[in-house]
Enzyme design. Structure first.
Site, short mmCIF file in Angstrom:
data_model
loop_
_atom_site.label_atom_id
_atom_site.label_comp_id
_atom_site.label_asym_id
_atom_site.label_seq_id
_atom_site.Cartn_x
_atom_site.Cartn_y
_atom_site.Cartn_z
CG ASP A 147 -2.06 1.99 6.54
OD1 ASP A 147 -2.35 1.61 5.38
OD2 ASP A 147 -2.59 2.99 7.08
CG ASP A 186 -1.95 1.06 1.20
OD1 ASP A 186 -2.49 1.34 0.13
OD2 ASP A 186 -2.20 1.66 2.27
CG ASP A 190 -1.78 7.61 0.94
OD1 ASP A 190 -0.82 8.38 0.82
OD2 ASP A 190 -2.74 7.57 0.15
#
Length: 259
Positions: free
Chosen positions: A209, A13, A15
């Protein structure tokens, strides 16, 4: 339990893993450089459909992360790939930005508000009441409803913004029609991404995250999963989920030696 194959390809990922509010996370540059030097297939993923891969390449380069255009995979690209395979050379009414419209054009789609095959919803900086009304009427008239991702909110420097999932809920309330969400946690986004780089889920890893999107998508796609604690999911929240990441680490810097 069957022992997994060594990791030969990586999906990560963007961000919360490589950057946070426009600032690179320590270790991200080392991780990306080592990935490029290794020659292993990899993709940087985002559920955000606003930007093209070329836009994101430029944005990442400005903060010191050199990610080739062909190694960037967005929900817009996955959506275009999906509708192109389901209904080649079709038509769509689109609410979204250049990332989505460009991907659909390149997939051979014609964008129209006249009896389209699909209504496709993505992120935009300015959701228009007129455009939403048009989308609702087209869906009630028989157009199939697709959304790039189910994220309810997105970040901004001023705070959270309503994102695709929230706007999709509005359209669903007005039409009674649920969209098909292409982006994470749908494992379809991961599988089409893996196919794009010629990788196999059994020997691939997903870094994210968020437990509810990144880890879930990687898990359902059959990949090794790593949760980093530099984004949205914290250690205190882990017990809320009925599934686990393969491993939880502090940050992307902890994974450099695994490449």
């Amino acid at each position: 339990m069957t022992e997994r194959q060594p990791i030969q390809s990586w999906l990560t990922d963007m961000d919360g893993v490589l950057m946070h509010e426009g600032v690179p996370i320590p270790g991200a540059d080392t991780f990306i450089t080592k990935l490029r030097d290794s020659g292993k297939p990899f993709l940087v993923l985002t559920n955000n459909s606003i930007y093209t891969a070329r836009d994101l390449h430029a944005r990442l380069k400005r903060i010191g992360l050199e990610v080739p255009v062909e190694n960037i995979w967005t929900s817009a690209l996955a959506t275009a790939k999906f509708v192109g395979s389901q209904h080649p050379d079709g038509t769509a009414y689109v609410i979204g930005e250049a990332g989505l419209t460009t991907a659909l054009h390149e997939a051979g789609y014609i964008l129209t508000d006249s009896d389209p095959d699909f209504v496709i919803l993505g992120e935009t900086r300015t959701y228009s009441f007129e455009a939403l009304t048009k989308a609702i009427r087209l869906i009630k008239g028989g157009a199939r409803f697709i959304a790039t991702n189910p994220d309810n909110t997105g970040p901004s420097t001023e705070g959270v913004l309503p994102a695709t999932g929230s706007v999709a809920a509005l359209i669903t309330k007005a039409t009674g029609k649920e969209p098909y969400f292409v982006g994470k946690p749908n494992p379809l986004m991961m599988r089409t991404g893996l196919n794009t780089i010629g990788a196999h889920s059994e020997s691939s890893a997903m870094i994210g995250d968020r437990m509810d999107t990144d880890v879930l998508a990687g898990l359902e796609a059959g990949m090794t999963t790593f949760l980093v604690l530099t984004g949205l999911t914290s250690v205190s929240e882990l017990d809320r989920f009925p599934y686990r990441a393969t491993e939880v680490v502090d940050s992307i810097a902890d994974l450099v030696d695994l490449i």
